[in-house]
Design an enzyme around this catalytic site. Structure first.
Site, PDB file in Angstrom:
ATOM      1  N   HIS A 213      65.370   0.792  23.619  1.00 33.50           N
ATOM      2  CA  HIS A 213      66.824   1.672  23.526  1.00 33.50           C
ATOM      3  C   HIS A 213      66.615   2.486  24.195  1.00 33.50           C
ATOM      4  CE1 HIS A 213      65.988   5.213  20.671  1.00 33.50           C
ATOM      5  NE2 HIS A 213      65.162   3.404  20.085  1.00 33.50           N
TER       6      HIS A 213
ATOM      7  N   ARG B  88      70.934   1.658  17.282  1.00 32.01           N
ATOM      8  CA  ARG B  88      70.331   2.599  18.052  1.00 32.01           C
ATOM      9  C   ARG B  88      69.868   0.543  19.072  1.00 32.01           C
ATOM     10  NH1 ARG B  88      67.110   4.768  14.338  1.00 32.01           N
ATOM     11  NH2 ARG B  88      65.133   4.490  15.093  1.00 32.01           N
TER      12      ARG B  88
ATOM     13  N   GLU C 260      61.335   0.482  14.359  1.00 31.16           N
ATOM     14  CA  GLU C 260      60.973   1.419  14.052  1.00 31.16           C
ATOM     15  C   GLU C 260      59.571   2.028  13.495  1.00 31.16           C
ATOM     16  OE1 GLU C 260      59.136   3.452  16.148  1.00 31.16           O
ATOM     17  OE2 GLU C 260      60.803   4.555  17.456  1.00 31.16           O
TER      18      GLU C 260
ATOM     19  N   HIS D 171      62.351  -0.389  19.708  1.00 28.81           N
ATOM     20  CA  HIS D 171      62.073   1.447  19.573  1.00 28.81           C
ATOM     21  C   HIS D 171      60.756   0.901  20.474  1.00 28.81           C
ATOM     22  CE1 HIS D 171      64.888   1.345  16.413  1.00 28.81           C
ATOM     23  NE2 HIS D 171      65.334  -0.058  16.647  1.00 28.81           N
TER      24      HIS D 171
END
Length: 252
Positions: free
Chosen positions: A13, A65, A92, A189
């Site tokens: 991202h 995100r 993440e 991520h």
């Protein structure tokens, strides 16, 4: 030389509001910064457009995100109609008690070396998050994460434990789509993708830093073994600069 049978595209991202402030983010659900939105459009989507990339299905995490980055890419490629699977196991890594704190600040308190160990070692976890952390409840009660089984909900993670959830998702959810001949895009991520790359490459990636926003492609043979190296859709200088930015504690 093995023949390339399949290719998968991966994107980390764009810059989030917390990347911008140099905070440990992990499972806290922040959106992209303005620069992150710009990057998703002008770096990620633009690179994929240049290569005339098309996709049949996309995988992403449950965090905003990554979702925003994917939305911008799909809109720009006119692929808004393809199925998108949001999988919490692509989230993440959970940074435990470090969540919400500035990396520089933590380095000043615990020492530069200790913070780099938490960030980059394979199996040394930061202290677990508890109710004294200002973001504990926001993470625990995030409706996007509500479907996660209590036993699966982490309070801190290492690269190793992140891989323990990411790799089965790759094997069980993503590979079958690749083998079925679908063109697959994965937007996730830094650490979840590092874990995947470590698994695919079976290499030491402790010092390997994935740049935000620059798409990369991995080719596979019939048996889903990696063929050749990681192909970043940017020139070497751009990739190196972006990697250095991610590596530094002082970073943005």
């Amino acid at each position: 030389m093995h023949n390339v049978a399949y290719s998968v595209t991966f994107v980390r991202h764009g810059e989030s509001e917390w990347n911008k402030m140099n905070l440990f983010c992990g499972w806290h659900d922040v959106g992209l910064s303005e620069e992150g939105e710009w990057d998703a459009l002008e770096v990620s989507a633009a690179a994929l457009k240049r290569e005339n990339m098309r996709y049949d299905i996309a995988f992403t995490s449950c965090l905003r995100r990554a979702n925003q980055t994917l939305d911008i890419i799909l809109k720009e490629l006119n692929l808004g109609e393809i199925p998108v699977r949001q999988l919490w196991r692509l989230n993440e890594r959970h940074y435990g008690a470090l969540t919400g704190y500035n990396k520089r600040q933590m380095a000043d308190i615990y020492g530069e070396e200790q913070v780099q160990v938490w960030r980059r070692s394979f199996n040394i976890p930061p202290p677990a998050i508890d109710t004294t952390n200002p973001y504990y409840h926001a993470i625990k009660n995030n409706p996007r994460l509500r479907h996660i089984n209590e036993n699966d909900f982490p309070t801190t993670e290492t690269l190793e434990t992140t891989m323990e959830r990411v790799v089965p998702e790759w094997t069980d959810s993503i590979i079958p789509e690749v083998r079925a001949g679908k063109r697959v895009l994965v937007v996730a991520h830094g650490t979840s993708l590092r874990g995947l790359v470590k698994h695919i490459q079976d290499a030491d990636i402790m010092k390997f830093n994935l740049p935000n926003s620059i798409p990369f492609i991995i080719d596979f043979d019939e048996s889903m073994k990696m063929v050749g190296g990681i192909r970043f859709l940017a020139n070497d200088e751009t990739v190196l600069k972006a990697m250095e930015k991610v590596a530094s504690i002082g970073g943005k």
